[in-house]
Design a protein around this motif. Structure first.
Motif, PDB file in Angstrom:
ATOM      1  N   ALA A 115       1.341  15.609  -1.756  1.00 23.71           N
ATOM      2  CA  ALA A 115       1.258  14.754  -2.945  1.00 23.71           C
ATOM      3  C   ALA A 115       2.384  13.718  -2.979  1.00 23.71           C
ATOM      4  O   ALA A 115       2.154  12.525  -3.192  1.00 23.71           O
ATOM      5  CB  ALA A 115       1.305  15.620  -4.195  1.00 23.71           C
ATOM      6  N   GLY A 120       4.606  11.113  -1.783  1.00 24.12           N
ATOM      7  CA  GLY A 120       4.571  10.243  -0.618  1.00 24.12           C
ATOM      8  C   GLY A 120       4.906   8.822  -1.008  1.00 24.12           C
ATOM      9  O   GLY A 120       5.582   8.571  -2.004  1.00 24.12           O
ATOM     10  N   LEU A 121       4.385   7.903  -0.211  1.00 29.49           N
ATOM     11  CA  LEU A 121       4.666   6.492  -0.478  1.00 29.49           C
ATOM     12  C   LEU A 121       4.235   6.113  -1.890  1.00 29.49           C
ATOM     13  O   LEU A 121       4.864   5.286  -2.539  1.00 29.49           O
ATOM     14  CB  LEU A 121       3.934   5.627   0.542  1.00 29.49           C
ATOM     15  N   ASN A 168       4.493   7.691  -4.631  1.00 30.26           N
ATOM     16  CA  ASN A 168       5.500   8.008  -5.651  1.00 30.26           C
ATOM     17  C   ASN A 168       6.699   7.079  -5.600  1.00 30.26           C
ATOM     18  O   ASN A 168       7.236   6.687  -6.625  1.00 30.26           O
ATOM     19  CB  ASN A 168       6.042   9.422  -5.449  1.00 30.26           C
ATOM     20  N   PHE A 181      -4.590   9.295  -6.096  1.00 32.82           N
ATOM     21  CA  PHE A 181      -3.936   9.009  -4.818  1.00 32.82           C
ATOM     22  C   PHE A 181      -2.684   9.852  -4.679  1.00 32.82           C
ATOM     23  O   PHE A 181      -2.424  10.460  -3.648  1.00 32.82           O
ATOM     24  CB  PHE A 181      -3.584   7.525  -4.715  1.00 32.82           C
ATOM     25  N   SER A 182      -1.915   9.880  -5.759  1.00 33.51           N
ATOM     26  CA  SER A 182      -0.637  10.558  -5.712  1.00 33.51           C
ATOM     27  C   SER A 182      -0.800  12.065  -5.556  1.00 33.51           C
ATOM     28  O   SER A 182       0.008  12.718  -4.900  1.00 33.51           O
ATOM     29  CB  SER A 182       0.138  10.224  -6.978  1.00 33.51           C
ATOM     30  N   SER A 187      -3.175  13.413  -3.949  1.00 30.09           N
ATOM     31  CA  SER A 187      -3.961  13.633  -2.720  1.00 30.09           C
ATOM     32  C   SER A 187      -5.350  14.191  -3.011  1.00 30.09           C
ATOM     33  O   SER A 187      -5.830  15.078  -2.317  1.00 30.09           O
ATOM     34  CB  SER A 187      -3.247  14.593  -1.765  1.00 30.09           C
ATOM     35  N   MET A 238     -10.427  13.637  -1.113  1.00 33.00           N
ATOM     36  CA  MET A 238     -10.867  13.599   0.286  1.00 33.00           C
ATOM     37  C   MET A 238     -10.715  14.946   0.987  1.00 33.00           C
ATOM     38  O   MET A 238     -10.824  15.013   2.204  1.00 33.00           O
ATOM     39  CB  MET A 238     -10.171  12.489   1.067  1.00 33.00           C
ATOM     40  N   SER A 272      -1.004  16.041   5.904  1.00 34.51           N
ATOM     41  CA  SER A 272      -2.146  16.617   5.189  1.00 34.51           C
ATOM     42  C   SER A 272      -3.422  15.831   5.484  1.00 34.51           C
ATOM     43  O   SER A 272      -4.521  16.384   5.482  1.00 34.51           O
ATOM     44  CB  SER A 272      -1.883  16.663   3.683  1.00 34.51           C
ATOM     45  N   LEU A 273      -3.266  14.537   5.718  1.00 36.56           N
ATOM     46  CA  LEU A 273      -4.448  13.724   6.028  1.00 36.56           C
ATOM     47  C   LEU A 273      -4.998  14.091   7.401  1.00 36.56           C
ATOM     48  O   LEU A 273      -6.205  14.232   7.595  1.00 36.56           O
ATOM     49  CB  LEU A 273      -4.088  12.237   5.976  1.00 36.56           C
ATOM     50  N   LEU A 296     -11.827   7.275  -2.860  1.00 35.65           N
ATOM     51  CA  LEU A 296     -11.226   8.427  -3.546  1.00 35.65           C
ATOM     52  C   LEU A 296     -11.929   8.789  -4.851  1.00 35.65           C
ATOM     53  O   LEU A 296     -12.286   9.947  -5.061  1.00 35.65           O
ATOM     54  CB  LEU A 296      -9.729   8.213  -3.774  1.00 35.65           C
TER      55      LEU A 296
END
Ligand code: TRP
Length: 445
Positions: free
Chosen positions: A21, A23-24, A26, A221-222, A224, A227, A319-320, A373
């Motif tokens: 969660a 990541g960029l 945040n 997005f934040s 995650s 997906m 995680s992706l 998403l």
């Protein structure tokens, strides 16, 4: 078929999920958007979105993952709804899609770590960013970042992802905390706090139509979501821990890190008299980098700052990749390292256009954020709440120690309000998509 792995500990799962969660999203987007959209008043909207929509959705993903112990495609089949595999397939595709450009940005971060050591970006940060963000350089560092992701994922769940994130997530929090304290000592810092946090309800209500879809999209997005990252991570859970407890911890820590990042970045900019509004999306790489040039010990602080951004980006990127690797090794007689390398290579190739031209990168991001998403979240919610139904309730209650009313509230929220909110987000997102405005996480610079 390979023996399926599990997390060694509950904390290991939580930290891995927080690593995904945080990541960029945040560090980069969150502080600036919060400031722009009304400070503390935006935070209220964001927290409502994260708890009211993000939490029910993350629980839905956990339910699919833990119940099936399988990757995002096979999970639907195992739960007895083969026709819903398309939702998992869309998630897999979205994983390829997002990681392809996320890794390019990860490459920029690597470059800025080097740039902090040599002081390369100190003189002319905007020009520097222009030079390194697209072209052969960006491509090479995209490859290096992807290689790092592949190495961790190849090492497996317990020995790779769990060990790495156990180290990474506490580091992110401690280092950002230390940087926030440092920023506090800078003259002019208080203006940064005022800008970041003072509630501006006028700004909030004047832009509500923009803000609500942004807050919801940012929450997805934040966290995650949408997906199968959380489906996949939850599929490695072994035991009946409280999914509610895990979900709330993850939502809380994720928001906390976003706020912490704001307490670092905004005082830093104000101490240098840089207006965050003029810096736009290149803020971290241009304005923040520029601010390091003028503060005492700026080179060292810059180095530490970009290191923490790198750690955050890496713990999300794994995680992706895990989503697609998990699918491959569940279904084919191949080894984890083979698949990590092969699929990492495919994703690297998909990221080539983004590495060569930031306009592609912005386009990839906008589509992920506004379309793939939310559609993914919608599919997962409809499946869990309406199609799967009773067993989902049973799964979410397992190990929760809560009364059935809590589970029912979750189920009915997921069936109604949450779905309505996601549809509204999609519609509003579509409008801005076609009006050509692009408030994406990483718009073209
Ligand atoms: N949440 C990460 C961030 O904020 C990015 C991310 C990782 C992600 N895995 C994801 C986003 C899965 C959507 C879906 O930077």
């Amino acid at each position: 078929m390979n023996e399926r792995e599990t997390w060694a500990t509950r904390a290991g799962f939580i930290l891995a999920a927080v690593g995904s969660a945080v990541g960029l999203g945040n560090i980069w987007q969150f502080p600036f958007k919060t400031a722009q959209f009304g400070g503390a008043s935006f935070l209220i909207v964001y927290v409502i979105a994260a708890l009211g929509i993000g939490l029910p959705a993350i629980l839905a993903e956990f339910v699919i993952g833990r119940r099936s112990n399988l990757n995002t495609i096979s999970a639907f089949e195992k739960l007895g709804h083969k026709n819903w595999r398309f939702v998992g397939a869309l998630g897999l595709f979205t994983g390829f899609w997002i990681l392809s450009y996320y890794s390019v940005v990860g490459g920029w971060v690597l470059r800025y770590i080097g740039g902090s050591l040599t002081g390369a970006y100190f003189g002319a940060p905007a020009e520097y960013f222009g030079q390194i963000s697209a072209g052969m350089d960006a491509l090479a560092l995209h490859a290096v970042f992807m290689a790092l992701v592949v190495v961790i994922v190849a090492a497996g769940i317990e020995d790779g992802i769990e060990k790495a994130t156990k180290l990474m997530v506490p580091s992110i929090i401690v280092i950002l905390g230390a940087l926030a304290i440092f920023a506090f000592t800078l003259p002019g810092a208080s203006e940064g706090y005022a800008y970041f946090l003072s509630p501006d309800f006028d700004a909030l209500f004047a832009n509500l139509g923009d803000i609500v879809p942004f807050a919801v999209g940012q929450a997805f997005f934040s966290l995650s979501l949408g997906m199968g990252a959380m489906i996949t991570y939850a599929s490695y859970i072994d035991g009946d821990q409280s999914l509610f407890g895990d979900g709330i911890t993850i939502v809380f820590l994720n928001s906390f890190v976003g706020i912490l990042a704001g307490l670092v970045v905004l005082p830093l900019l104000f101490a240098q008299g840089i207006d965050p509004n003029t810096s736009g999306a290149g803020a971290v790489f241009i304005s923040v980098a520029g601010a390091f040039a003028n503060i005492p010990g700026g080179q060292a602080i810059g180095l530490i700052f970009f290191l923490v951004v790198l750690i955050a980006a890496l713990s999300s990127a794994i995680s992706l990749l895990e989503v697609v690797v998990s699918w491959a090794i569940d279904n084919y007689d191949v080894t984890r390292p083979q698949m990590a390398i092969l699929l990492g290579g495919v994703i690297f190739l998909l990221g080539v256009p983004s590495a060569l031209d930031t306009a592609w990168l912005g386009w990839f991001d906008t589509l992920a954020y506004k379309f793939f998403l939310p559609v993914g979240v919608l599919g997962i919610l409809i499946f869990v709440a309406w199609v799967y139904g009773a067993p989902a309730l049973d799964e979410v209650m397992k190990g929760s120690g809560l009364g059935e009313g809590v589970g029912l509230t979750w189920l009915w929220l997921a069936r109604t309000l949450v779905i309505v909110a996601v549809v509204a987000t999609l519609v509003l997102g579509f409008q801005t998509l076609f009006l050509g405005e692009s408030p994406a996480i990483i718009p073209p610079i």
